[in-house]
Design a protein around this motif. Sequence first.
Motif: not given
Length: 278
Positions: A229-257
């Motif tokens: 609706q607001f941009m033209t998508l062209l062949p080869g454009d790649v889209v990643v669609t979001g992540t589920p729960e369980g990222v390091g930032l969301g852990m208590k306490p946070p844990q990172f790589l």
Amino acid sequence: MRLFRHGPLGSEAAGAVDARGVKRDISLLVPDFTPDWLAPEKLNALSAIDLEKMPQVPEGTRVGAPVAGSRQFIAIGLNYRKHAAESGMTIPNDPLVFNKALTCIQGPNDDIVQPERSEKLDWEVELGFYIGTKAQRVSKENALKYVAGYCLANDVSERDWQANRSGQWVKGKSFDTFGPLGPWLVTADELPDPQNIPISLSVNGMVRQKSNTNDMIFSVAEIVSHLTQFMTLLPGDVVVTGTPEGVGLGMKPPQFLKRGDIVEVSGGILGEQRQKVV
């Protein structure tokens, strides 16, 4: 079909996985998978190849990102309800859109390079898709017709740069090596329903994320329609669609790589990834 690229960085060649799961080199017929090869008529032509007559790719050969020459790398944030909750953020009314730099794209098993002085390096397993046909203002009902295929992704993130460095999320998402894609592109004809794919991620053998794309707030069709609706998508454009729960930032306490950690990503038909943090 499951299409992939194999060989050293910058010198990848086209390949396809046969019905027995054997990786085949098809570079004599297709030098490399570039955006023009994602057109429906060219994908149909590829499906006619007798893969078992093609040479095998030697075991252990590096696998690159599925498509070369993408023009745009788009990402969707907060697209799983439980992830939005663990982030302490409100469910968005429309897809939350940001960009990742094209230079962060890499193969599924290439090392993740931890940036200098980074202390908040995080993981995000995601479903990705590639556009095969130019798309402008498409409806949700017709949106999947513009998708060439799907891949597994890890939206690697540096949370300090993402949240605290006076800028949009792109700052924390675009370091070199922050965009592992693949191992292959599963063409849309082989995966008619992208909203029922198991995805998971483990760090050093411990499962951190385990979900299914049926928990996405906005489906692939809704994302394609919204973006166009607001941009033209062209062949080869790649889209990643979001992540589920369980990222390091969301852990208590946070844990990172940290350096030496092993990240393993799985996506059912989409295959598997394995990265070492260096």
